[in-house]
Design a protein around this motif. Structure first.
Motif, PDB file in Angstrom:
ATOM      1  N   TYR A   1       0.843  -1.204   0.000  1.00 40.96           N
ATOM      2  CA  TYR A   1       0.000   0.000   0.000  1.00 40.96           C
ATOM      3  C   TYR A   1       0.876   1.251   0.000  1.00 40.96           C
ATOM      4  CZ  TYR A   1      -3.091  -3.642   1.653  1.00 40.96           C
ATOM      5  OH  TYR A   1      -3.783  -4.822   1.760  1.00 40.96           O
ATOM      6  N   PHE A   2       0.275   2.371  -0.422  1.00 38.67           N
ATOM      7  CA  PHE A   2       0.993   3.654  -0.407  1.00 38.67           C
ATOM      8  C   PHE A   2       0.017   4.781  -0.095  1.00 38.67           C
ATOM      9  CE2 PHE A   2       2.222   7.608  -2.597  1.00 38.67           C
ATOM     10  CZ  PHE A   2       3.479   7.806  -2.045  1.00 38.67           C
ATOM     11  N   ALA A   3       0.482   5.742   0.700  1.00 39.22           N
ATOM     12  CA  ALA A   3      -0.263   7.007   0.847  1.00 39.22           C
ATOM     13  C   ALA A   3       0.754   8.146   0.833  1.00 39.22           C
ATOM     14  CB  ALA A   3      -1.071   7.033   2.140  1.00 39.22           C
ATOM     15  N   PRO A   4       0.423   9.235   0.144  1.00 36.97           N
ATOM     16  CA  PRO A   4       1.389  10.330  -0.021  1.00 36.97           C
ATOM     17  C   PRO A   4       1.479  11.248   1.199  1.00 36.97           C
ATOM     18  CG  PRO A   4      -0.668  10.864  -1.105  1.00 36.97           C
ATOM     19  CD  PRO A   4      -0.826   9.458  -0.578  1.00 36.97           C
ATOM     20  N   GLY A   5       2.392  12.202   1.116  1.00 35.26           N
ATOM     21  CA  GLY A   5       2.369  13.379   1.985  1.00 35.26           C
ATOM     22  C   GLY A   5       1.573  14.453   1.274  1.00 35.26           C
ATOM     23  N   ARG A   6       1.459  15.624   1.876  1.00 35.91           N
ATOM     24  CA  ARG A   6       0.703  16.686   1.202  1.00 35.91           C
ATOM     25  C   ARG A   6       1.387  18.037   1.401  1.00 35.91           C
ATOM     26  NH1 ARG A   6       1.066  19.581   4.759  1.00 35.91           N
ATOM     27  NH2 ARG A   6      -0.156  19.901   6.636  1.00 35.91           N
ATOM     28  N   VAL A   7       1.068  18.943   0.491  1.00 39.41           N
ATOM     29  CA  VAL A   7       1.456  20.333   0.718  1.00 39.41           C
ATOM     30  C   VAL A   7       0.221  21.184   0.474  1.00 39.41           C
ATOM     31  CG1 VAL A   7       2.319  20.720  -1.664  1.00 39.41           C
ATOM     32  CG2 VAL A   7       3.130  22.159   0.228  1.00 39.41           C
TER      33      VAL A   7
ATOM     34  N   THR B   1       4.233  13.117  -4.465  1.00 35.16           N
ATOM     35  CA  THR B   1       4.602  11.769  -4.926  1.00 35.16           C
ATOM     36  C   THR B   1       5.412  11.037  -3.854  1.00 35.16           C
ATOM     37  OG1 THR B   1       6.493  12.733  -6.056  1.00 35.16           O
ATOM     38  CG2 THR B   1       4.548  12.294  -7.392  1.00 35.16           C
ATOM     39  N   ILE B   2       5.911  11.768  -2.855  1.00 37.74           N
ATOM     40  CA  ILE B   2       6.572  11.095  -1.737  1.00 37.74           C
ATOM     41  C   ILE B   2       5.517  10.744  -0.685  1.00 37.74           C
ATOM     42  CG2 ILE B   2       8.902  12.021  -1.983  1.00 37.74           C
ATOM     43  CD1 ILE B   2       8.174  14.249  -0.032  1.00 37.74           C
TER      44      ILE B   2
ATOM     45  N   SER C   1       2.475  11.963   9.557  1.00 38.16           N
ATOM     46  CA  SER C   1       1.585  11.175  10.421  1.00 38.16           C
ATOM     47  C   SER C   1       0.242  10.902   9.739  1.00 38.16           C
ATOM     48  CB  SER C   1       1.391  11.835  11.790  1.00 38.16           C
ATOM     49  OG  SER C   1       1.045  13.173  11.650  1.00 38.16           O
ATOM     50  N   SER C   2      -0.304  11.887   9.044  1.00 35.72           N
ATOM     51  CA  SER C   2      -1.568  11.631   8.319  1.00 35.72           C
ATOM     52  C   SER C   2      -1.358  10.625   7.206  1.00 35.72           C
ATOM     53  CB  SER C   2      -2.122  12.921   7.721  1.00 35.72           C
ATOM     54  OG  SER C   2      -2.359  13.844   8.733  1.00 35.72           O
ATOM     55  N   SER C   3      -0.172  10.648   6.632  1.00 38.55           N
ATOM     56  CA  SER C   3       0.146   9.698   5.574  1.00 38.55           C
ATOM     57  C   SER C   3       0.118   8.270   6.143  1.00 38.55           C
ATOM     58  CB  SER C   3       1.524  10.051   5.009  1.00 38.55           C
ATOM     59  OG  SER C   3       1.942   9.124   4.068  1.00 38.55           O
ATOM     60  N   VAL C   4       0.651   8.107   7.345  1.00 34.32           N
ATOM     61  CA  VAL C   4       0.588   6.797   8.018  1.00 34.32           C
ATOM     62  C   VAL C   4      -0.873   6.425   8.281  1.00 34.32           C
ATOM     63  CG1 VAL C   4       1.126   5.559  10.165  1.00 34.32           C
ATOM     64  CG2 VAL C   4       2.893   6.955   9.050  1.00 34.32           C
ATOM     65  N   GLU C   5      -1.649   7.378   8.768  1.00 38.46           N
ATOM     66  CA  GLU C   5      -3.056   7.073   9.079  1.00 38.46           C
ATOM     67  C   GLU C   5      -3.805   6.603   7.828  1.00 38.46           C
ATOM     68  OE1 GLU C   5      -2.840  10.586  12.374  1.00 38.46           O
ATOM     69  OE2 GLU C   5      -4.117  10.885  10.628  1.00 38.46           O
TER      70      GLU C   5
ATOM     71  N   ILE D   1       3.210  16.737  -7.877  1.00 30.47           N
ATOM     72  CA  ILE D   1       1.892  16.427  -7.309  1.00 30.47           C
ATOM     73  C   ILE D   1       1.471  15.037  -7.766  1.00 30.47           C
ATOM     74  CG2 ILE D   1      -0.510  17.168  -7.189  1.00 30.47           C
ATOM     75  CD1 ILE D   1       0.455  19.969  -7.833  1.00 30.47           C
ATOM     76  N   GLY D   2       1.101  14.198  -6.799  1.00 33.09           N
ATOM     77  CA  GLY D   2       0.790  12.804  -7.134  1.00 33.09           C
ATOM     78  C   GLY D   2      -0.621  12.397  -6.735  1.00 33.09           C
ATOM     79  N   ASP D   3      -0.884  11.103  -6.845  1.00 32.93           N
ATOM     80  CA  ASP D   3      -2.197  10.539  -6.517  1.00 32.93           C
ATOM     81  C   ASP D   3      -2.317  10.234  -5.025  1.00 32.93           C
ATOM     82  OD1 ASP D   3      -3.425  10.461  -9.070  1.00 32.93           O
ATOM     83  OD2 ASP D   3      -2.106   8.798  -9.619  1.00 32.93           O
ATOM     84  N   GLY D   4      -3.547  10.046  -4.581  1.00 34.25           N
ATOM     85  CA  GLY D   4      -3.829   9.774  -3.173  1.00 34.25           C
ATOM     86  C   GLY D   4      -3.549   8.329  -2.765  1.00 34.25           C
ATOM     87  N   GLY D   5      -3.978   7.948  -1.564  1.00 36.29           N
ATOM     88  CA  GLY D   5      -3.702   6.629  -0.996  1.00 36.29           C
ATOM     89  C   GLY D   5      -4.250   5.498  -1.854  1.00 36.29           C
ATOM     90  N   ARG D   6      -3.526   4.385  -1.923  1.00 36.86           N
ATOM     91  CA  ARG D   6      -3.950   3.307  -2.830  1.00 36.86           C
ATOM     92  C   ARG D   6      -3.292   1.976  -2.504  1.00 36.86           C
ATOM     93  NH1 ARG D   6      -0.622   7.095  -5.252  1.00 36.86           N
ATOM     94  NH2 ARG D   6       1.301   6.332  -6.163  1.00 36.86           N
ATOM     95  N   VAL D   7      -3.925   0.939  -3.041  1.00 41.77           N
ATOM     96  CA  VAL D   7      -3.332  -0.398  -2.998  1.00 41.77           C
ATOM     97  C   VAL D   7      -2.316  -0.477  -4.130  1.00 41.77           C
ATOM     98  CG1 VAL D   7      -3.823  -2.866  -3.205  1.00 41.77           C
ATOM     99  CG2 VAL D   7      -5.516  -1.343  -2.175  1.00 41.77           C
ATOM    100  N   LEU D   8      -1.133  -1.032  -3.872  1.00 41.00           N
ATOM    101  CA  LEU D   8      -0.133  -1.186  -4.936  1.00 41.00           C
ATOM    102  C   LEU D   8      -0.215  -2.603  -5.490  1.00 41.00           C
ATOM    103  CD1 LEU D   8       2.943   0.537  -3.252  1.00 41.00           C
ATOM    104  CD2 LEU D   8       1.373   1.538  -4.915  1.00 41.00           C
TER     105      LEU D   8
END
Ligand code: GLA
Length: 389
Positions: free
Chosen positions: A22-28, A48-49, A130-134, A381-388
């Protein structure tokens, strides 16, 4: 990267079973700061990170965590029978809090998990690690346990629930929402009053988004974040003597000016002024961006910083040095602090051919004045949380 993480997972927790990724990004956030919990608008984007999670269900009720960002902690063990915040549980409080949020909302998690995490968001940078982990844990739980009716908005809300009820930070919804819902090359124009949103292409033409991390040590929990929120709530109560409102986000600048005398402290007046004006500024910023007026968008970013510095008072010498030095550089369209403030990072829009000089000049001034270095990242700028897959 994911292949390597799979191998690390097997080395840490052993082979076999259904191992998922799974992956979830950070945000700005581009503009709209400290408006989310005031029922206003925000304009963030996902990066994208972010955070990678590799996981597998267990046959018992243990939850075993390993983070490559906190290797010194080794494997940290928790249990589905003990979902309470504990300081010693360190970073694993975030995933535990998200599991607790799912249970609280009626979902059954009856198997433990082995979870390996790796994040390439700089820690404490203000890019919402931390939100990325959540969110990555939310995406994982939905997939692992087949919670098909859980939407990405729900996942964002459960992340916020974890912060508010488990961690004890009274944050708004911006971080988790943008991380869950992000879309490549687009920012999210979100009305935090009712969670309605639209995607807006962030067309920067020949410019780049440059993030500067102040490297000032801070933690949202021990910051003045909750205090600001309480000040705004008190201001709303005072305004309600004459106005029928629930949040500051409902007010125009004119309505605020005509009624601000109801707010009995000068400090609270300035806090409320920021919340009202910043929300209106965000509406204008999105409007001008959609008309292609990037220069005006940049000026509104600058005005946002001034308001956060003078009225909301959440900047500090580190962020002010980064931003005020940025304003003096060639090719800078706009620059402001982003996120909660009190440290963390700034976001600047910089013409591509000026980025190198920008980083060098701002970096030098910062080091001279503050005594330690800032870190710079040119982000996409990348995509939101997802299953890889
Ligand atoms: C933090 C919070 C968000 C938001 C910002 C300030 O990132 O988590 O909810 O309030 O600060 O805009």
């Amino acid at each position: 990267m994911v292949t390597q993480l799979m191998q690390d997972f097997i080395r840490t927790f052993g082979d076999g079973g259904d191992i998922r990724k799974y992956f979830a990004p950070g945000r700005v956030n581009m503009i709209g700061e400290h408006t989310d919990y005031n029922g206003g608008h925000v304009f963030p984007c996902a990066l994208t990170i972010g955070t990678y999670a590799i996981a597998r269900r267990r046959d018992d009720r243990k939850i075993r965590f390993y983070s490559q960002n906190f290797e010194e902690l080794g494997v940290v063990e928790g249990s589905l029978d003990h979902l309470v915040y504990e300081k010693a549980a360190d970073w694993t409080n975030y995933p535990l809090g998200v599991i607790a949020a799912f249970l609280e909302h009626g979902y059954t998690v009856d198997n433990g998990l082995d979870i390996l995490l790796f994040g390439n968001i700089p820690n404490s940078s203000g890019l919402s690690s931390s939100s990325s982990v959540e969110v990555v844990i939310g995406v994982m739980l939905r997939d692992m346990f087949g919670f098909e009716d859980v939407t990405m908005t729900d996942i964002a809300l459960y992340g916020q629930y974890c912060e508010n009820h488990f961690i004890g930070v009274n944050c708004g919804i911006m971080d988790q929402f943008s991380i869950a819902m992000g879309r490549k090359d687009q920012a999210i124009f979100l009305d935090c009053g009712d969670l309605s949103y639209t995607y807006v292409p962030l067309e920067l033409k020949d410019a780049k988004i440059v993030i500067a991390c102040s490297n000032k040590k801070r933690g949202l929990g021990d910051s003045k974040y909750n205090e600001r929120r309480a000040e705004c709530e008190e201001a709303v109560e005072e305004l309600r003597e004459r106005l029928d409102i629930q949040t500051l986000g409902e007010l125009t600048e004119e309505q605020f000016e005509a009624n601000k005398d109801l707010i009995k402290s000068e400090v609270r007046q300035r806090r409320a002024k920021h919340a009202v004006y910043e929300n209106q500024r965000t509406l204008k910023a999105v409007e001008v961006l959609q008309k292609g007026d990037l220069a005006e968008f940049g000026r509104l970013m600058n005005a946002s910083h001034v308001s956060l510095r003078d009225d909301y008072e959440v900047t500090g010498i580190e962020l002010d040095t980064l931003v005020e030095t940025a304003w003096e550089q060639d090719g800078v369209i706009g620059s402001r602090m982003t996120g909660a403030g009190f440290g963390g990072c700034t976001v600047s829009i910089v013409k591509a051919d000026c980025v190198d000089a920008f980083i060098e000049n701002v970096g030098k001034v910062y080091l001279d004045k503050i005594g330690y270095a800032a870190d710079f990242y040119v982000v996409e700028i990348g995509d939101g949380g997802r299953v890889l897959q």
